[in-house]
Design a protein around this motif. Structure first.
Motif, mmCIF file in Angstrom:
data_model
loop_
_atom_site.group_PDB
_atom_site.id
_atom_site.type_symbol
_atom_site.label_atom_id
_atom_site.label_comp_id
_atom_site.label_asym_id
_atom_site.label_seq_id
_atom_site.Cartn_x
_atom_site.Cartn_y
_atom_site.Cartn_z
ATOM 1 N N VAL A 1 -13.723 45.607 -33.974
ATOM 2 C CA VAL A 1 -14.621 44.674 -33.302
ATOM 3 C C VAL A 1 -15.386 43.958 -34.399
ATOM 4 N N LYS A 2 -15.504 42.630 -34.275
ATOM 5 C CA LYS A 2 -16.148 41.859 -35.352
ATOM 6 C C LYS A 2 -16.926 40.672 -34.784
ATOM 7 N N ASP A 3 -17.754 40.094 -35.621
ATOM 8 C CA ASP A 3 -18.497 38.874 -35.301
ATOM 9 C C ASP A 3 -19.272 38.987 -33.989
ATOM 10 N N VAL A 4 -20.044 40.048 -33.854
ATOM 11 C CA VAL A 4 -20.814 40.281 -32.628
ATOM 12 C C VAL A 4 -22.013 39.331 -32.588
ATOM 13 N N GLU A 5 -22.158 38.629 -31.454
ATOM 14 C CA GLU A 5 -23.288 37.726 -31.235
ATOM 15 C C GLU A 5 -23.964 38.088 -29.922
ATOM 16 N N PRO A 6 -25.269 38.362 -29.941
ATOM 17 C CA PRO A 6 -25.969 38.588 -28.673
ATOM 18 C C PRO A 6 -26.034 37.289 -27.874
ATOM 19 N N LEU A 7 -25.964 37.401 -26.565
ATOM 20 C CA LEU A 7 -26.040 36.237 -25.682
ATOM 21 C C LEU A 7 -27.367 36.224 -24.930
ATOM 22 N N PRO A 8 -27.819 35.050 -24.504
ATOM 23 C CA PRO A 8 -29.084 34.960 -23.765
ATOM 24 C C PRO A 8 -29.110 35.791 -22.477
ATOM 25 N N ASN A 9 -27.942 36.049 -21.880
ATOM 26 C CA ASN A 9 -27.906 36.821 -20.632
ATOM 27 C C ASN A 9 -28.053 38.323 -20.859
ATOM 28 N N GLY A 10 -28.145 38.760 -22.129
ATOM 29 C CA GLY A 10 -28.294 40.172 -22.460
ATOM 30 C C GLY A 10 -27.007 40.816 -22.928
ATOM 31 N N GLY A 11 -25.881 40.176 -22.655
ATOM 32 C CA GLY A 11 -24.585 40.680 -23.094
ATOM 33 C C GLY A 11 -24.275 40.237 -24.508
ATOM 34 N N ALA A 12 -22.992 40.258 -24.836
ATOM 35 C CA ALA A 12 -22.577 39.887 -26.194
ATOM 36 C C ALA A 12 -21.256 39.129 -26.152
ATOM 37 N N LYS A 13 -20.996 38.463 -27.256
ATOM 38 C CA LYS A 13 -19.718 37.807 -27.516
ATOM 39 C C LYS A 13 -19.225 38.401 -28.824
ATOM 40 N N TYR A 14 -17.933 38.742 -28.890
ATOM 41 C CA TYR A 14 -17.415 39.341 -30.116
ATOM 42 C C TYR A 14 -15.906 39.157 -30.203
ATOM 43 N N GLY A 15 -15.417 39.255 -31.424
ATOM 44 C CA GLY A 15 -13.982 39.226 -31.647
ATOM 45 C C GLY A 15 -13.454 40.646 -31.696
ATOM 46 N N TRP A 16 -12.158 40.792 -31.436
ATOM 47 C CA TRP A 16 -11.540 42.111 -31.490
ATOM 48 C C TRP A 16 -10.112 41.998 -31.993
ATOM 49 N N VAL A 17 -9.623 43.129 -32.485
ATOM 50 C CA VAL A 17 -8.228 43.253 -32.912
ATOM 51 C C VAL A 17 -7.640 44.405 -32.114
ATOM 52 N N ARG B 1 -0.053 43.198 -33.872
ATOM 53 C CA ARG B 1 -1.489 42.956 -33.996
ATOM 54 C C ARG B 1 -1.856 41.718 -33.164
ATOM 55 N N LEU B 2 -2.776 41.904 -32.230
ATOM 56 C CA LEU B 2 -3.241 40.808 -31.385
ATOM 57 C C LEU B 2 -4.733 40.634 -31.613
ATOM 58 N N GLU B 3 -5.183 39.398 -31.676
ATOM 59 C CA GLU B 3 -6.605 39.131 -31.861
ATOM 60 C C GLU B 3 -7.119 38.286 -30.714
ATOM 61 N N GLY B 4 -8.388 38.443 -30.416
ATOM 62 C CA GLY B 4 -8.998 37.665 -29.355
ATOM 63 C C GLY B 4 -10.500 37.826 -29.380
ATOM 64 N N SER B 5 -11.113 37.421 -28.274
ATOM 65 C CA SER B 5 -12.566 37.528 -28.171
ATOM 66 C C SER B 5 -12.950 37.908 -26.749
ATOM 67 N N SER B 6 -14.147 38.456 -26.636
ATOM 68 C CA SER B 6 -14.721 38.834 -25.349
ATOM 69 C C SER B 6 -16.104 38.220 -25.243
ATOM 70 N N GLU B 7 -16.471 37.835 -24.015
ATOM 71 C CA GLU B 7 -17.790 37.256 -23.777
ATOM 72 C C GLU B 7 -18.305 37.716 -22.425
ATOM 73 N N ALA B 8 -19.521 38.227 -22.419
ATOM 74 C CA ALA B 8 -20.153 38.681 -21.171
ATOM 75 C C ALA B 8 -20.517 37.465 -20.325
ATOM 76 N N LEU B 9 -19.905 37.367 -19.151
ATOM 77 C CA LEU B 9 -20.216 36.286 -18.216
ATOM 78 C C LEU B 9 -21.362 36.679 -17.292
ATOM 79 N N GLU B 10 -21.387 37.944 -16.932
ATOM 80 C CA GLU B 10 -22.435 38.487 -16.065
ATOM 81 C C GLU B 10 -22.926 39.774 -16.704
ATOM 82 N N PHE B 11 -24.230 39.975 -16.725
ATOM 83 C CA PHE B 11 -24.806 41.144 -17.379
ATOM 84 C C PHE B 11 -26.033 41.581 -16.592
#
Length: 95
Positions: free
Chosen positions: A37-53, A60-70
C-alpha cells in the motif's frame, strides 16, 4: 456485475474493527494477495485514497482505492480502480 456478500463475526467492538480495517497500512494483513500500500492521502470525508500492488498468479497488478462513503464505526464504500476494479462496502454492527 458480480456481487459477493460475506458476513463474519469478530469478537471485538465494531469501532475497534473499523479502525483496524480502515487503516490503509493494515490492508496487506487481511486482504489476500495485496503486497503493498502506498501514497496514502487522507480525504475530507474521513476516509483515504491510496495506491496498492496486488499479486495474483504471479502477475503484478497496480491500482488505487478511494473512500466514497465513510461513516465512522459503521460503514464504508470504497472504489477500486486499476488491475482489480470494483466497489467494496464494509458494514460494521454489534452482535
Amino acid at each position: 456485475m458480480a456481487k459477493v456478500e460475506r458476513k463474519i463475526r469478530i469478537e471485538a467492538a465494531p469501532q475497534a474493527v473499523f479502525d483496524y480495517v480502515e487503516e490503509p497500512a493494515n490492508v496487506p494483513e487481511y486482504w489476500p494477495s495485496v503486497i503493498e500500500v502506498k501514497d496514502v492521502e487522507p480525504l475530507p470525508n474521513g476516509g483515504a485514497k491510496y495506491g496498492w500492488v496486488y499479486k495474483m498468479a504471479g502477475v503484478r497488478l497496480e491500482g488505487s482505492s478511494e473512500a466514497l462513503e465513510f461513516v465512522p464505526g459503521r460503514r464504508t464504500v470504497t472504489a477500486n480502480q486499476g488491475g482489480v476494479s470494483g466497489t467494496v462496502t464494509w458494514t460494521y454492527e454489534p452482535d
